[in-house]
Scaffold this motif. Structure first.
Motif, mmCIF file in Angstrom:
data_model
loop_
_atom_site.group_PDB
_atom_site.id
_atom_site.type_symbol
_atom_site.label_atom_id
_atom_site.label_comp_id
_atom_site.label_asym_id
_atom_site.label_seq_id
_atom_site.Cartn_x
_atom_site.Cartn_y
_atom_site.Cartn_z
ATOM 1 N N ASP A 128 3.238 -10.137 17.844
ATOM 2 C CA ASP A 128 4.467 -9.971 17.053
ATOM 3 C C ASP A 128 5.293 -11.250 16.979
ATOM 4 O O ASP A 128 5.796 -11.604 15.908
ATOM 5 C CB ASP A 128 5.329 -8.841 17.618
ATOM 6 C CG ASP A 128 4.711 -7.462 17.394
ATOM 7 O OD1 ASP A 128 3.687 -7.377 16.689
ATOM 8 O OD2 ASP A 128 5.254 -6.491 17.938
ATOM 9 N N ALA A 129 5.446 -11.934 18.084
ATOM 10 C CA ALA A 129 6.251 -13.159 18.090
ATOM 11 C C ALA A 129 5.633 -14.223 17.180
ATOM 12 O O ALA A 129 6.355 -14.915 16.447
ATOM 13 C CB ALA A 129 6.404 -13.697 19.509
ATOM 14 N N LEU A 130 4.322 -14.339 17.209
ATOM 15 C CA LEU A 130 3.660 -15.309 16.338
ATOM 16 C C LEU A 130 3.832 -14.937 14.871
ATOM 17 O O LEU A 130 4.061 -15.804 14.024
ATOM 18 C CB LEU A 130 2.174 -15.400 16.673
ATOM 19 C CG LEU A 130 1.822 -16.029 18.015
ATOM 20 C CD1 LEU A 130 0.328 -15.907 18.276
ATOM 21 C CD2 LEU A 130 2.244 -17.479 18.043
ATOM 22 N N ALA A 131 3.732 -13.650 14.569
ATOM 23 C CA ALA A 131 3.908 -13.198 13.184
ATOM 24 C C ALA A 131 5.328 -13.475 12.717
ATOM 25 O O ALA A 131 5.534 -13.949 11.589
ATOM 26 C CB ALA A 131 3.581 -11.713 13.073
ATOM 27 N N GLN A 132 6.303 -13.204 13.553
ATOM 28 C CA GLN A 132 7.697 -13.453 13.180
ATOM 29 C C GLN A 132 7.945 -14.938 12.946
ATOM 30 O O GLN A 132 8.641 -15.321 12.007
ATOM 31 C CB GLN A 132 8.648 -12.910 14.253
ATOM 32 C CG GLN A 132 8.684 -11.394 14.319
ATOM 33 C CD GLN A 132 9.068 -10.779 12.982
ATOM 34 O OE1 GLN A 132 9.964 -11.236 12.290
ATOM 35 N NE2 GLN A 132 8.340 -9.729 12.601
ATOM 36 N N LYS A 133 7.372 -15.776 13.789
ATOM 37 C CA LYS A 133 7.529 -17.220 13.628
ATOM 38 C C LYS A 133 6.889 -17.690 12.319
ATOM 39 O O LYS A 133 7.469 -18.498 11.591
ATOM 40 C CB LYS A 133 6.903 -17.948 14.816
ATOM 41 C CG LYS A 133 7.133 -19.437 14.813
ATOM 42 C CD LYS A 133 6.592 -20.068 16.093
ATOM 43 C CE LYS A 133 6.850 -21.556 16.112
ATOM 44 N NZ LYS A 133 6.360 -22.176 17.345
ATOM 45 N N ALA A 134 5.722 -17.166 11.999
ATOM 46 C CA ALA A 134 5.045 -17.534 10.757
ATOM 47 C C ALA A 134 5.858 -17.085 9.547
ATOM 48 O O ALA A 134 6.014 -17.839 8.575
ATOM 49 C CB ALA A 134 3.652 -16.921 10.713
ATOM 50 N N GLU A 152 11.480 -20.330 5.253
ATOM 51 C CA GLU A 152 12.148 -21.636 5.281
ATOM 52 C C GLU A 152 11.408 -22.680 4.441
ATOM 53 O O GLU A 152 11.834 -23.831 4.379
ATOM 54 C CB GLU A 152 12.263 -22.139 6.721
ATOM 55 C CG GLU A 152 13.183 -21.274 7.579
ATOM 56 C CD GLU A 152 13.108 -21.619 9.056
ATOM 57 O OE1 GLU A 152 12.257 -22.465 9.451
ATOM 58 O OE2 GLU A 152 13.895 -21.038 9.829
ATOM 59 N N GLY A 153 10.305 -22.290 3.828
ATOM 60 C CA GLY A 153 9.547 -23.229 3.006
ATOM 61 C C GLY A 153 8.769 -24.253 3.813
ATOM 62 O O GLY A 153 8.451 -25.329 3.311
ATOM 63 N N ARG A 154 8.437 -23.929 5.023
ATOM 64 C CA ARG A 154 7.742 -24.864 5.902
ATOM 65 C C ARG A 154 6.225 -24.660 5.884
ATOM 66 O O ARG A 154 5.521 -25.168 6.746
ATOM 67 C CB ARG A 154 8.269 -24.720 7.320
ATOM 68 C CG ARG A 154 9.755 -25.086 7.413
ATOM 69 C CD ARG A 154 10.353 -24.756 8.762
ATOM 70 N NE ARG A 154 9.672 -25.453 9.834
ATOM 71 C CZ ARG A 154 9.862 -25.158 11.116
ATOM 72 N NH1 ARG A 154 10.703 -24.208 11.467
ATOM 73 N NH2 ARG A 154 9.212 -25.832 12.049
ATOM 74 N N CYS A 155 5.719 -23.910 4.890
ATOM 75 C CA CYS A 155 4.286 -23.652 4.765
ATOM 76 C C CYS A 155 3.743 -24.380 3.548
ATOM 77 O O CYS A 155 4.463 -24.649 2.595
ATOM 78 C CB CYS A 155 4.030 -22.159 4.614
ATOM 79 S SG CYS A 155 4.575 -21.192 6.044
ATOM 80 N N THR A 156 2.485 -24.703 3.597
ATOM 81 C CA THR A 156 1.830 -25.323 2.443
ATOM 82 C C THR A 156 0.685 -24.444 1.994
ATOM 83 O O THR A 156 0.055 -23.749 2.790
ATOM 84 C CB THR A 156 1.284 -26.722 2.785
ATOM 85 O OG1 THR A 156 0.378 -26.602 3.902
ATOM 86 C CG2 THR A 156 2.392 -27.683 3.173
ATOM 87 N N ASP A 157 0.429 -24.464 0.695
ATOM 88 C CA ASP A 157 -0.695 -23.709 0.151
ATOM 89 C C ASP A 157 -1.994 -24.368 0.581
ATOM 90 O O ASP A 157 -2.091 -25.585 0.664
ATOM 91 C CB ASP A 157 -0.625 -23.666 -1.368
ATOM 92 C CG ASP A 157 0.542 -22.831 -1.876
ATOM 93 O OD1 ASP A 157 0.990 -21.939 -1.139
ATOM 94 O OD2 ASP A 157 1.002 -23.080 -3.003
ATOM 95 N N LEU A 158 -2.974 -23.535 0.823
ATOM 96 C CA LEU A 158 -4.297 -24.059 1.179
ATOM 97 C C LEU A 158 -5.125 -24.285 -0.052
ATOM 98 O O LEU A 158 -5.053 -23.663 -1.023
ATOM 99 C CB LEU A 158 -5.025 -23.081 2.117
ATOM 100 C CG LEU A 158 -4.361 -22.867 3.463
ATOM 101 C CD1 LEU A 158 -5.141 -21.824 4.258
ATOM 102 C CD2 LEU A 158 -4.322 -24.165 4.252
#
Length: 66
Positions: free
Chosen positions: A48-54, A60-66
């Motif tokens: 759960d903690a990992l999912a919430q962080k993701a 926050e827009g801190r992800c990039t498309d693969l």
């Protein structure tokens, strides 16, 4: 039950065709064991903690498309 050394010895005696079949079987077996552990971890809330962080990073827009 066989010991690890006995199993290793038996595997080393397999023909190339039998070894290929064993590899296929073991990959499927290992994958099923991993899936069961993953499902147990999800059910217990251990991820759960990992999912919430993701999700937070995604918001926050801190992800990039693969």
């Amino acid at each position: 039950m066989s010991t690890l050394n006995e199993i290793e010895g038996a595997i080393s005696q397999l023909s190339p065709q039998e070894l290929a079949a064993f590899r296929t079987w073991f990959a499927e077996f290992d994958s099923a064991v991993w899936d069961q552990q993953f499902e147990a971890d999800v059910a217990a809330g251990r991820l759960d903690a990992l999912a919430q962080k993701a999700l937070q990073h995604l918001r926050e827009g801190r992800c990039t498309d693969l």
